[in-house]
Write a protein that holds these residues in place. Structure first.
Motif, PDB file in Angstrom:
ATOM      1  N   ARG A  95       0.881  -1.176   0.000  1.00  0.00           N
ATOM      2  CA  ARG A  95       0.000   0.000   0.000  1.00  0.00           C
ATOM      3  C   ARG A  95       0.907   1.211   0.000  1.00  0.00           C
ATOM      4  O   ARG A  95       0.902   2.029   0.916  1.00  0.00           O
ATOM      5  N   LEU A  96       1.720   1.267  -1.059  1.00  0.00           N
ATOM      6  CA  LEU A  96       2.754   2.288  -1.164  1.00  0.00           C
ATOM      7  C   LEU A  96       2.436   3.248  -2.305  1.00  0.00           C
ATOM      8  O   LEU A  96       1.962   2.849  -3.364  1.00  0.00           O
ATOM      9  N   ILE A  97       2.722   4.527  -2.071  1.00  0.00           N
ATOM     10  CA  ILE A  97       2.783   5.490  -3.160  1.00  0.00           C
ATOM     11  C   ILE A  97       4.122   6.216  -3.047  1.00  0.00           C
ATOM     12  O   ILE A  97       4.651   6.400  -1.955  1.00  0.00           O
ATOM     13  N   GLY A  98       4.680   6.589  -4.176  1.00  0.00           N
ATOM     14  CA  GLY A  98       6.004   7.198  -4.192  1.00  0.00           C
ATOM     15  C   GLY A  98       5.956   8.677  -4.516  1.00  0.00           C
ATOM     16  O   GLY A  98       5.086   9.139  -5.242  1.00  0.00           O
ATOM     17  N   PHE A  99       6.914   9.402  -3.957  1.00  0.00           N
ATOM     18  CA  PHE A  99       7.067  10.826  -4.250  1.00  0.00           C
ATOM     19  C   PHE A  99       8.501  11.072  -4.670  1.00  0.00           C
ATOM     20  O   PHE A  99       9.446  10.788  -3.922  1.00  0.00           O
ATOM     21  N   ILE A 100       8.682  11.586  -5.893  1.00  0.00           N
ATOM     22  CA  ILE A 100      10.008  11.864  -6.445  1.00  0.00           C
ATOM     23  C   ILE A 100      10.124  13.369  -6.647  1.00  0.00           C
ATOM     24  O   ILE A 100       9.302  13.980  -7.322  1.00  0.00           O
ATOM     25  N   ILE A 101      11.158  13.962  -6.070  1.00  0.00           N
ATOM     26  CA  ILE A 101      11.318  15.419  -6.099  1.00  0.00           C
ATOM     27  C   ILE A 101      12.801  15.756  -6.258  1.00  0.00           C
ATOM     28  O   ILE A 101      13.659  15.036  -5.724  1.00  0.00           O
ATOM     29  N   PRO A 102      13.140  16.813  -7.018  1.00  0.00           N
ATOM     30  CA  PRO A 102      14.560  17.171  -7.153  1.00  0.00           C
ATOM     31  C   PRO A 102      15.212  17.505  -5.814  1.00  0.00           C
ATOM     32  O   PRO A 102      16.311  17.064  -5.512  1.00  0.00           O
ATOM     33  N   ASP A 106      13.532  24.531   3.464  1.00  0.00           N
ATOM     34  CA  ASP A 106      12.629  25.244   4.363  1.00  0.00           C
ATOM     35  C   ASP A 106      11.717  26.196   3.600  1.00  0.00           C
ATOM     36  O   ASP A 106      10.544  26.349   3.936  1.00  0.00           O
ATOM     37  N   GLU A 107      12.269  26.856   2.567  1.00  0.00           N
ATOM     38  CA  GLU A 107      11.444  27.850   1.866  1.00  0.00           C
ATOM     39  C   GLU A 107      10.406  27.203   0.959  1.00  0.00           C
ATOM     40  O   GLU A 107       9.343  27.768   0.713  1.00  0.00           O
ATOM     41  N   PHE A 108      10.681  26.031   0.422  1.00  0.00           N
ATOM     42  CA  PHE A 108       9.675  25.321  -0.359  1.00  0.00           C
ATOM     43  C   PHE A 108       9.985  23.827  -0.370  1.00  0.00           C
ATOM     44  O   PHE A 108      11.094  23.418  -0.675  1.00  0.00           O
ATOM     45  N   GLY A 109       8.976  23.054  -0.036  1.00  0.00           N
ATOM     46  CA  GLY A 109       9.100  21.601  -0.142  1.00  0.00           C
ATOM     47  C   GLY A 109       8.785  20.853   1.136  1.00  0.00           C
ATOM     48  O   GLY A 109       8.140  19.801   1.096  1.00  0.00           O
ATOM     49  N   LEU A 110       9.238  21.372   2.268  1.00  0.00           N
ATOM     50  CA  LEU A 110       9.028  20.644   3.517  1.00  0.00           C
ATOM     51  C   LEU A 110       7.553  20.581   3.901  1.00  0.00           C
ATOM     52  O   LEU A 110       7.051  19.528   4.315  1.00  0.00           O
ATOM     53  N   GLN A 111       6.855  21.705   3.791  1.00  0.00           N
ATOM     54  CA  GLN A 111       5.422  21.692   4.101  1.00  0.00           C
ATOM     55  C   GLN A 111       4.656  20.821   3.113  1.00  0.00           C
ATOM     56  O   GLN A 111       3.702  20.130   3.481  1.00  0.00           O
ATOM     57  N   LEU A 112       5.067  20.847   1.866  1.00  0.00           N
ATOM     58  CA  LEU A 112       4.467  20.006   0.840  1.00  0.00           C
ATOM     59  C   LEU A 112       4.620  18.539   1.222  1.00  0.00           C
ATOM     60  O   LEU A 112       3.655  17.752   1.178  1.00  0.00           O
ATOM     61  N   LEU A 113       5.825  18.168   1.633  1.00  0.00           N
ATOM     62  CA  LEU A 113       6.117  16.791   2.016  1.00  0.00           C
ATOM     63  C   LEU A 113       5.300  16.361   3.230  1.00  0.00           C
ATOM     64  O   LEU A 113       4.715  15.271   3.256  1.00  0.00           O
ATOM     65  N   ARG A 114       5.249  17.222   4.238  1.00  0.00           N
ATOM     66  CA  ARG A 114       4.484  16.890   5.445  1.00  0.00           C
ATOM     67  C   ARG A 114       3.009  16.674   5.117  1.00  0.00           C
ATOM     68  O   ARG A 114       2.375  15.738   5.614  1.00  0.00           O
ATOM     69  N   ALA A 115       2.446  17.564   4.279  1.00  0.00           N
ATOM     70  CA  ALA A 115       1.035  17.452   3.914  1.00  0.00           C
ATOM     71  C   ALA A 115       0.765  16.162   3.152  1.00  0.00           C
ATOM     72  O   ALA A 115      -0.248  15.491   3.382  1.00  0.00           O
ATOM     73  N   MET A 116       1.676  15.794   2.247  1.00  0.00           N
ATOM     74  CA  MET A 116       1.499  14.573   1.464  1.00  0.00           C
ATOM     75  C   MET A 116       1.600  13.339   2.351  1.00  0.00           C
ATOM     76  O   MET A 116       0.820  12.382   2.196  1.00  0.00           O
ATOM     77  N   GLU A 117       2.540  13.352   3.279  1.00  0.00           N
ATOM     78  CA  GLU A 117       2.724  12.204   4.168  1.00  0.00           C
ATOM     79  C   GLU A 117       1.491  11.995   5.049  1.00  0.00           C
ATOM     80  O   GLU A 117       0.990  10.880   5.210  1.00  0.00           O
ATOM     81  N   LYS A 118       0.963  13.101   5.586  1.00  0.00           N
ATOM     82  CA  LYS A 118      -0.221  13.014   6.439  1.00  0.00           C
ATOM     83  C   LYS A 118      -1.438  12.556   5.651  1.00  0.00           C
ATOM     84  O   LYS A 118      -2.204  11.689   6.101  1.00  0.00           O
ATOM     85  N   ARG A 119      -1.625  13.119   4.454  1.00  0.00           N
ATOM     86  CA  ARG A 119      -2.784  12.759   3.636  1.00  0.00           C
ATOM     87  C   ARG A 119      -2.704  11.295   3.194  1.00  0.00           C
ATOM     88  O   ARG A 119      -3.721  10.595   3.138  1.00  0.00           O
ATOM     89  N   ILE A 128       6.607   6.883   0.280  1.00  0.00           N
ATOM     90  CA  ILE A 128       8.057   6.747   0.253  1.00  0.00           C
ATOM     91  C   ILE A 128       8.620   7.823  -0.668  1.00  0.00           C
ATOM     92  O   ILE A 128       8.002   8.207  -1.661  1.00  0.00           O
ATOM     93  N   ILE A 129       9.789   8.329  -0.339  1.00  0.00           N
ATOM     94  CA  ILE A 129      10.320   9.555  -0.954  1.00  0.00           C
ATOM     95  C   ILE A 129      11.713   9.308  -1.518  1.00  0.00           C
ATOM     96  O   ILE A 129      12.523   8.599  -0.915  1.00  0.00           O
ATOM     97  N   LYS A 130      11.987   9.929  -2.657  1.00  0.00           N
ATOM     98  CA  LYS A 130      13.333   9.883  -3.248  1.00  0.00           C
ATOM     99  C   LYS A 130      13.665  11.250  -3.822  1.00  0.00           C
ATOM    100  O   LYS A 130      12.905  11.811  -4.605  1.00  0.00           O
ATOM    101  N   ARG A 131      14.810  11.784  -3.412  1.00  0.00           N
ATOM    102  CA  ARG A 131      15.328  13.025  -4.005  1.00  0.00           C
ATOM    103  C   ARG A 131      16.215  12.685  -5.189  1.00  0.00           C
ATOM    104  O   ARG A 131      17.036  11.783  -5.115  1.00  0.00           O
TER     105      ARG A 131
END
Length: 374
Positions: A95-102, A106-119, A128-131
């Motif tokens: 029951r996995l979904i992946g998130f791939i991001i460059p 702090d200025e952009f990305g962390l809040q996005l990640l937190r929201a996605m993880e919670k949702r 699961i995340i990969k930079r």
């Protein structure tokens, strides 16, 4: 943004493959045939075929022509990647979904990640995340890894670049559940969640114009094939048109590469600083700047300071920003709603997993935060 002629040909051939009119191994129309069909020059049709080849959609064989590449599926209901690659995770644990991001910060990305993880957790999925650090090969490896791990779907922030990633394009053609976040791929039919960057850049530029600035520069990494940057440049130029003002193209710098994730090293950053310092010396009357990214805004401020100039003489606006030690924004900036963006991206992906059709373009409202000059 209006498509270039070669992009229209590119998208036409992709659609022909996706809808099954062209299949693996089929010959693709020649440069001459495409030029006649679309009423364009052979230079234009050649560029379209070159980009299709760079993306792995076609194979070009000297003296024989162009053919649909192996592994590109069209027509019949396609097999998903998960059906043709050996999974690394047992079926019962998938029951996995992946998130791939460059990259994220702090200025952009962390809040996005937190929201996605919670949702994701609310939908009973693990994220699961990969930079990728802006590396196209790393992006391809991340896609391959996640598919072999058995992810049910992917959320991707594509890297900056001149060519679409062939693995990403294959996923779209393969109808694998996917959502793009923070940007979209021009003409490629895939669900995307992003800020209206054109309007946001217009808001920033018109803010500077309203404060009496007539000479305003735009600073950005190369914008080609990165919808976020292309739209920001377009918004900057449209603001001048709306205000009935002339745009000086000498004030547009889109060759700054030091802030790209793959290029964050001393050499690239120092080269950018030299470019900006040269610009400031060449155009001493330019006192207002629209920076496409927060890191570019801070780099500009550092260069101004190193030249012995007062930052009070200049006005810098940008996208995203941190606050100073008193909790005040460092720059007037566009604040993107990362929380809503992340939540909607997950919701759109889950809807696809449930077989529900989702809209391709999903725009999240932004707001402009104005710095209080104390």
């Amino acid at each position: 943004m209006e498509l270039h002629l070669y992009e229209q040909i590119y998208i036409y051939i992709v659609q022909e493959i996706k809808e099954g009119r062209l299949k693996e191994g089929d010959r693709v129309s020649s440069e001459k045939e495409l030029a006649e069909q679309f009423g364009v020059s052979r230079i234009t049709s050649k560029k379209a075929l070159e980009k299709l080849s760079d993306s792995g959609v076609i194979k070009r064989i000297q003296g024989k022509g162009s053919y649909v590449a192996d592994g590109i599926v069209g027509g019949q209901e396609p097999k998903h990647y998960s059906e043709v690659r050996t999974p690394l995770v047992p079926e019962e644990d998938k029951r996995l979904i992946g998130f791939i991001i460059p990259n994220f910060s702090d200025e952009f990305g962390l809040q996005l990640l937190r929201a996605m993880e919670k949702r994701s957790a609310e939908h009973n999925y693990q994220l699961i995340i990969k930079r990728t650090c802006g590396d196209s090969d790393e992006e391809k490896r991340a896609i391959d890894l996640f598919i072999r791990l058995g992810v049910k779907g992917l959320i991707v922030t594509p890297i900056h670049g001149q060519h679409y990633n062939s693995e990403l394009l294959r996923l779209v053609l393969d109808r694998f559940p996917i959502v793009l976040v923070d940007r979209y791929l021009k003409g490629i039919p895939v669900c995307s969640v992003y800020t209206d960057n054109k309007k946001a850049a217009m808001d920033l530029t018109r803010h500077l114009i309203s404060k009496g600035h007539k000479k305003i520069a735009f600073l950005s990494p190369p914008e080609e094939n990165t919808s976020t940057l292309e739209e920001r440049l377009l918004g900057y130029t449209f603001a001048f048109t709306q205000e009935g003002m002339n745009l000086n193209k000498d004030y547009v710098l889109t060759n700054l590469k030091g802030t790209l994730p793959i290029n964050i090293n001393g050499t690239a950053i120092e080269r950018d600083k030299e470019t900006v310092e040269h610009f400031l010396k060449q155009h001493p009357d330019v006192k207002a700047f629209v920076a496409s990214e927060f890191l570019i805004a801070t780099m500009l401020a550092q260069v101004i300071n190193s030249m012995g100039k007062s930052l009070e003489e200049f006005e810098i606006v940008c996208f995203d920003s941190l606050n100073d030690y008193l909790g005040q924004p460092i720059f007037t900036h566009i604040e993107q709603d990362e929380k809503q963006m992340g939540e909607l991206a997950v919701d759109m992906l889950i809807s696809q997993l449930h077989g529900t059709a989702v809209p391709e373009l999903n725009i999240i409202e932004h707001r402009m935060v104005v710095k209080n000059n104390r």
